[in-house]
Design a protein around this motif. Structure first.
Motif, PDB file in Angstrom:
ATOM      1  N   PHE A 310       0.687  -1.113  -0.083  1.00 55.53           N
ATOM      2  CA  PHE A 310       0.010  -0.041  -0.379  1.00 55.53           C
ATOM      3  C   PHE A 310       0.605   1.355   0.186  1.00 55.53           C
ATOM      4  O   PHE A 310       0.706   2.155  -0.098  1.00 55.53           O
ATOM      5  CB  PHE A 310      -0.985  -0.017   1.050  1.00 55.53           C
ATOM      6  CG  PHE A 310      -2.462  -1.173   0.841  1.00 55.53           C
ATOM      7  CD1 PHE A 310      -2.930  -1.231  -0.177  1.00 55.53           C
ATOM      8  CD2 PHE A 310      -2.784  -1.726   2.496  1.00 55.53           C
ATOM      9  CE1 PHE A 310      -3.181  -2.137  -0.498  1.00 55.53           C
ATOM     10  CE2 PHE A 310      -3.922  -2.651   1.663  1.00 55.53           C
ATOM     11  CZ  PHE A 310      -4.353  -2.787   0.505  1.00 55.53           C
ATOM     12  N   THR A 311       2.071   1.220   0.456  1.00 58.34           N
ATOM     13  CA  THR A 311       3.062   2.436   0.348  1.00 58.34           C
ATOM     14  C   THR A 311       2.837   2.939  -0.801  1.00 58.34           C
ATOM     15  O   THR A 311       2.706   3.626  -1.391  1.00 58.34           O
ATOM     16  CB  THR A 311       4.029   1.798   1.400  1.00 58.34           C
ATOM     17  OG1 THR A 311       4.186   2.039   2.942  1.00 58.34           O
ATOM     18  CG2 THR A 311       4.680   3.523   1.184  1.00 58.34           C
ATOM     19  N   GLY A 313       1.587   1.401  -3.430  1.00 58.09           N
ATOM     20  CA  GLY A 313       0.510   1.770  -4.175  1.00 58.09           C
ATOM     21  C   GLY A 313       0.579   3.342  -4.286  1.00 58.09           C
ATOM     22  O   GLY A 313       0.204   4.128  -4.523  1.00 58.09           O
ATOM     23  N   LEU A 314       0.456   4.003  -2.484  1.00 57.16           N
ATOM     24  CA  LEU A 314       0.028   5.533  -2.712  1.00 57.16           C
ATOM     25  C   LEU A 314       1.213   6.621  -3.067  1.00 57.16           C
ATOM     26  O   LEU A 314       0.597   7.067  -3.016  1.00 57.16           O
ATOM     27  CB  LEU A 314       0.062   5.550  -0.979  1.00 57.16           C
ATOM     28  CG  LEU A 314      -0.953   5.569  -0.136  1.00 57.16           C
ATOM     29  CD1 LEU A 314      -1.136   5.682   1.898  1.00 57.16           C
ATOM     30  CD2 LEU A 314      -2.548   6.091  -0.578  1.00 57.16           C
ATOM     31  N   TYR A 317       0.245   6.071  -6.866  1.00 54.18           N
ATOM     32  CA  TYR A 317      -1.327   7.104  -7.292  1.00 54.18           C
ATOM     33  C   TYR A 317      -1.226   8.029  -6.799  1.00 54.18           C
ATOM     34  O   TYR A 317      -1.455   9.272  -8.003  1.00 54.18           O
ATOM     35  CB  TYR A 317      -1.777   6.761  -5.793  1.00 54.18           C
ATOM     36  CG  TYR A 317      -3.166   7.102  -6.117  1.00 54.18           C
ATOM     37  CD1 TYR A 317      -4.358   7.435  -7.063  1.00 54.18           C
ATOM     38  CD2 TYR A 317      -3.756   8.634  -5.153  1.00 54.18           C
ATOM     39  CE1 TYR A 317      -5.389   7.574  -6.719  1.00 54.18           C
ATOM     40  CE2 TYR A 317      -4.910   9.074  -5.192  1.00 54.18           C
ATOM     41  CZ  TYR A 317      -6.382   8.871  -6.140  1.00 54.18           C
ATOM     42  OH  TYR A 317      -7.588   9.574  -5.956  1.00 54.18           O
ATOM     43  N   GLY A 318       0.711   9.130  -6.007  1.00 52.07           N
ATOM     44  CA  GLY A 318       0.295  10.456  -5.770  1.00 52.07           C
ATOM     45  C   GLY A 318       0.890  10.678  -7.082  1.00 52.07           C
ATOM     46  O   GLY A 318       0.326  11.408  -7.654  1.00 52.07           O
ATOM     47  N   PHE A 350      -8.120   5.675  -7.225  1.00 53.64           N
ATOM     48  CA  PHE A 350      -7.385   4.935  -5.553  1.00 53.64           C
ATOM     49  C   PHE A 350      -8.032   3.612  -5.461  1.00 53.64           C
ATOM     50  O   PHE A 350      -7.124   3.237  -4.788  1.00 53.64           O
ATOM     51  CB  PHE A 350      -7.943   6.406  -4.604  1.00 53.64           C
ATOM     52  CG  PHE A 350      -7.755   6.109  -3.714  1.00 53.64           C
ATOM     53  CD1 PHE A 350      -6.241   5.650  -3.345  1.00 53.64           C
ATOM     54  CD2 PHE A 350      -8.283   5.870  -2.257  1.00 53.64           C
ATOM     55  CE1 PHE A 350      -6.190   6.139  -1.930  1.00 53.64           C
ATOM     56  CE2 PHE A 350      -7.983   5.376  -1.147  1.00 53.64           C
ATOM     57  CZ  PHE A 350      -6.800   5.387  -0.828  1.00 53.64           C
ATOM     58  N   LEU A 354      -5.459   0.637  -4.662  1.00 55.61           N
ATOM     59  CA  LEU A 354      -5.468  -0.369  -4.128  1.00 55.61           C
ATOM     60  C   LEU A 354      -5.729  -1.540  -3.956  1.00 55.61           C
ATOM     61  O   LEU A 354      -5.347  -2.725  -3.546  1.00 55.61           O
ATOM     62  CB  LEU A 354      -6.653   0.573  -2.610  1.00 55.61           C
ATOM     63  CG  LEU A 354      -6.479   1.350  -2.611  1.00 55.61           C
ATOM     64  CD1 LEU A 354      -7.743   1.548  -0.888  1.00 55.61           C
ATOM     65  CD2 LEU A 354      -5.391   1.754  -1.391  1.00 55.61           C
ATOM     66  N   SER A 357      -2.805  -3.078  -5.484  1.00 53.46           N
ATOM     67  CA  SER A 357      -1.742  -2.974  -4.241  1.00 53.46           C
ATOM     68  C   SER A 357      -2.207  -4.347  -3.403  1.00 53.46           C
ATOM     69  O   SER A 357      -1.070  -5.637  -2.924  1.00 53.46           O
ATOM     70  CB  SER A 357      -1.434  -2.130  -3.381  1.00 53.46           C
ATOM     71  OG  SER A 357      -1.165  -0.664  -4.183  1.00 53.46           O
TER      72      SER A 357
END
Ligand code: ATP
Ligand code: MG
Lengths: 379, 250
Positions: A310-311, A313-314, A317-318, A350, A354, A357
């Motif tokens: 998820f890290t 992934g975020l 995404y950013g 988003f 998620l 990920s």
């Protein structure tokens, strides 16, 4: 332990960059394509924002705003006589041939509005006056028309200039700003009667009727009344937008091709992130086994893998969103290609990231769950 | 979470006690019986060596004693706790609190620095990051690795890496220290240094150190030595018998 999970991931520079890159690309593809698609869909209904009216009355076979089927002249009065209608005005619209100042022929979107009220006329006048449309042979053109019909590139038409529409002289009395037409035609406004003279003569010339509800009534109620009393189709703005977009979905390949690219973005994300993260887990299996022997539970190891996935992934995404926004700003000045970033699509992307990920983490979690802690003692 | 001196078990309770333990791997033609009813006891406060020919079941016995491997029949007690029938999560928690592991290939995480590597068992036991790192750094210092706390394992020699691994195995002060051939990847001199550290660790009250070894040079450090053969125990030596055994095999 979570800070160590992060350090383990960051320590593998190549995979870390690969993961971020894949997820960024995936997020970029999904939001950017969705943005262009939404922008394109917005174009399909720009007509309604260029000629504002609460109720649009059209032939019963018309489903979308870019299509016209001529009405009888008497239909205007039939609509006016429906209880609840405050006023109703005729509208002419047709694509006509114009001759630019340099002699070349260009297609224009001719709009004829009621001379008395000028209802349906452009709202943003940049030069000249809309009221002058009441004089003979006059037109108000949008910026695109001014540029296309100009004498040469960089010398747009201005107030006082003339050009020809169907071999009749048209004098520019105003320049306005419009939203881009779905088919890219420049807008030329004139009075209704004037427009009929520009256009080739036909048996029925009335394209649409624009109406407003009486004070205290909603557009919905009055549109219903018009429908049931006249047998014509009457749409409120949201209804016509919805109907237009639905028509686009059913009758063009545009949504399908955008959806294909968006799904491709998702698949690329799954493939790159899944494969890279899985090989990261495989390479660290010995260490994950050692952690397991040292008493890390399956739950903790799973949480660590999810945290890692998820890290990235975020971050992906950013970055993807940042690149999409940069693209949006870059095209905003040109208005081409169309682009519209909706909160909806940000949330959908988003969720998609998620899911990607989560899927990547899940591949690793399955592997780790089956890992016997005793393997740490085997060479 | 971490046992303090006040909760030390009765010193007469065996550290590890296996009775009639059977363990088979695979099925059908591929079936191998690695332990054939093994009885094994390790006392507290001792360094216990486990020796025997390759494939005789040493690693298997060590894994069962450490709670990392299920067995088929027989009883297993570790510091008075019967592992038979204990739920997996309890066994995991038991390992987390009471067992320290040293592996032949060190098994340090290459992307973490030495302090982070050593702090893992503390973090797993819920010790806060700051305290865990402080205690880890202090232990590294005591093991002669002061000043190298922020280095990566790959920047160290094999012997230094094994000392880091020992620090990681000891940092949460486990009762049971388990090592499978900890010196086989090291040269003679370094191997002796490692055995020194391990035998000092075994002197801690309430602790037991069990080491599987192929290396006769380590025999001298043993308080007790168990010889295995073909899935069973061939003999247990200590005192004079151990000294005789060593003089024969050296
Ligand atoms: N996971 C496994 N699957 C199948 N057979 C296994 C497994 N682990 C061990 N064995 C078998 O069990 C027997 C005992 O193995 P074990 O590893 O305990 O021996 P060892 O005494 O440690 O040998 P070495 O000195 O070579 O490390 C061997 O025949 C081995 O092949
Ligand atoms: Mg072995």
């Amino acid at each position: 332990m979570f800070h160590l999970a992060l350090r383990m991931l960051l320590g593998d520079r190549a995979k870390y960059i690969m993961l971020i890159g894949g997820l960024t690309f995936s997020a970029l593809l999904m939001t950017q394509q969705n943005g262009v698609f939404q922008g394109l869909l917005a174009w399909t209904t720009s007509h309604m924002r260029n000629m504002r009216a609460s109720i649009w009355v059209v032939d019963s076979r018309v489903e979308q705003v870019n299509e016209t089927k001529a009405l009888r002249d008497t239909d205007v009065n039939r609509v006016r006589s429906v209880a609840g209608v405050d006023f109703a005005m005729p509208l002419f619209q047709s694509v006509l041939k114009a001759r630019a100042a340099d002699g070349s022929e260009k297609l224009i979107q001719m709009i004829g509005i009621h001379a008395g009220t000028l209802f349906g006329g452009p709202t943003q006048i940049l030069a000249g006056e809309l009221e002058q449309l009441r004089m003979a042979n006059t037109v108000v053109i949008d910026e695109l028309a001014a540029e296309r019909l100009g004498r040469a590139a960089g010398i747009p038409l201005t107030v006082g200039d003339t050009f020809e529409i169907n071999d009749r002289e048209a004098r520019v009395v105003g320049v306005c700003r419009t939203e881009r037409h779905f088919f890219g035609y420049p807008y030329v406004f004139s009075s209704y009667d004037q427009a009929l003279q520009f256009a080739p003569r036909q048996r029925k010339m009335l394209s649409m009727i624009l109406a407003e509800p009486k004070a205290g009534l909603t557009a919905d109620e009055v549109a219903n009344a018009i429908r049931s009393e006249t047998g014509l189709a009457a749409y409120t703005v949201p209804q016509f937008e919805k109907s237009t977009i639905s028509w686009i979905w059913r009758n063009t390949g545009i949504p399908a091709s955008f959806m294909t690219t968006i799904i491709l973005g998702f698949i690329v994300g799954i493939a790159i992130a899944g494969q890279t993260f899985y090989s990261f887990v495989l390479e660290n299996l010995r260490h994950l086994g050692a952690l397991k022997a040292m008493g890390a539970s399956n739950g903790l190891l799973s949480a660590m893998l999810l945290f890692q996935a998820f890290t990235v992934g975020l971050i992906g995404y950013g970055l993807g969103l940042g690149l999409t926004a940069a693209f949006g700003f870059a095209v905003a000045d040109h208005g081409q290609p169309p682009f519209r970033l909706l909160p909806d699509s940000l949330i959908r992307t988003f969720v998609a990231i998620l899911l990607i990920s989560g899927f990547a983490a899940l591949l690793g979690i399955r592997k780790v769950a089956k890992l016997e802690p005793a393997v740490v003692f085997r060479g | 979470m971490i046992t303090s001196a006040s909760t030390l078990p009765d010193p007469t309770t065996p550290a590890v006690s296996l009775r009639g333990v059977v363990k088979a791997f695979g099925t059908g033609d591929a079936r191998t019986v690695a332990l054939k009813g093994a009885d094994f006891t390790a006392a507290q406060g001792e360094l216990h060596l486990l020796v025997g020919p390759s494939g005789c079941g040493k690693t298997t016995l060590l894994s069962v004693a450490a709670g990392t491997l299920d067995w088929d029949s027989g009883t297993v007690d570790v510091f008075g706790t019967r592992l038979n029938g204990l739920p997996k999560s309890k066994v995991t928690a038991f390992r987390r609190q009471h067992v320290g592991f040293i592996f032949q290939q060190f098994n340090l995480i290459p992307t973490l620095d030495l302090t982070e590597n050593v702090s893992v068992p503390l973090l797993l036991n819920g010790v806060r990051r700051h305290e865990a790192e402080e205690r880890s750094a202090a232990l590294l210092q005591r093991l002669g690795l002061g000043g190298k706390e922020r280095k990566r394992p790959t920047q160290l020699s094999g012997g230094q890496q094994q000392r880091v691994a020992i620090a990681r195995a000891l940092v949460h002060e486990p009762r049971l220290l388990i090592a499978d051939e900890p010196t086989s990847a090291l040269d003679r001199e370094t191997g002796h240094q490692i055995m020194e550290i391990l035998s000092t660790a075994a002197r801690s009250p309430g602790r037991s150190v069990i080491i599987v070894t192929h290396d006769p040079r380590t025999y001298g450090y043993a308080d007790r030595l168990t010889e295995m053969e073909d899935g069973g125990i061939a003999g247990v030596h200590h005192g004079q018998a151990l000294r005789d055994f060593i003089s024969i095999h050296h």
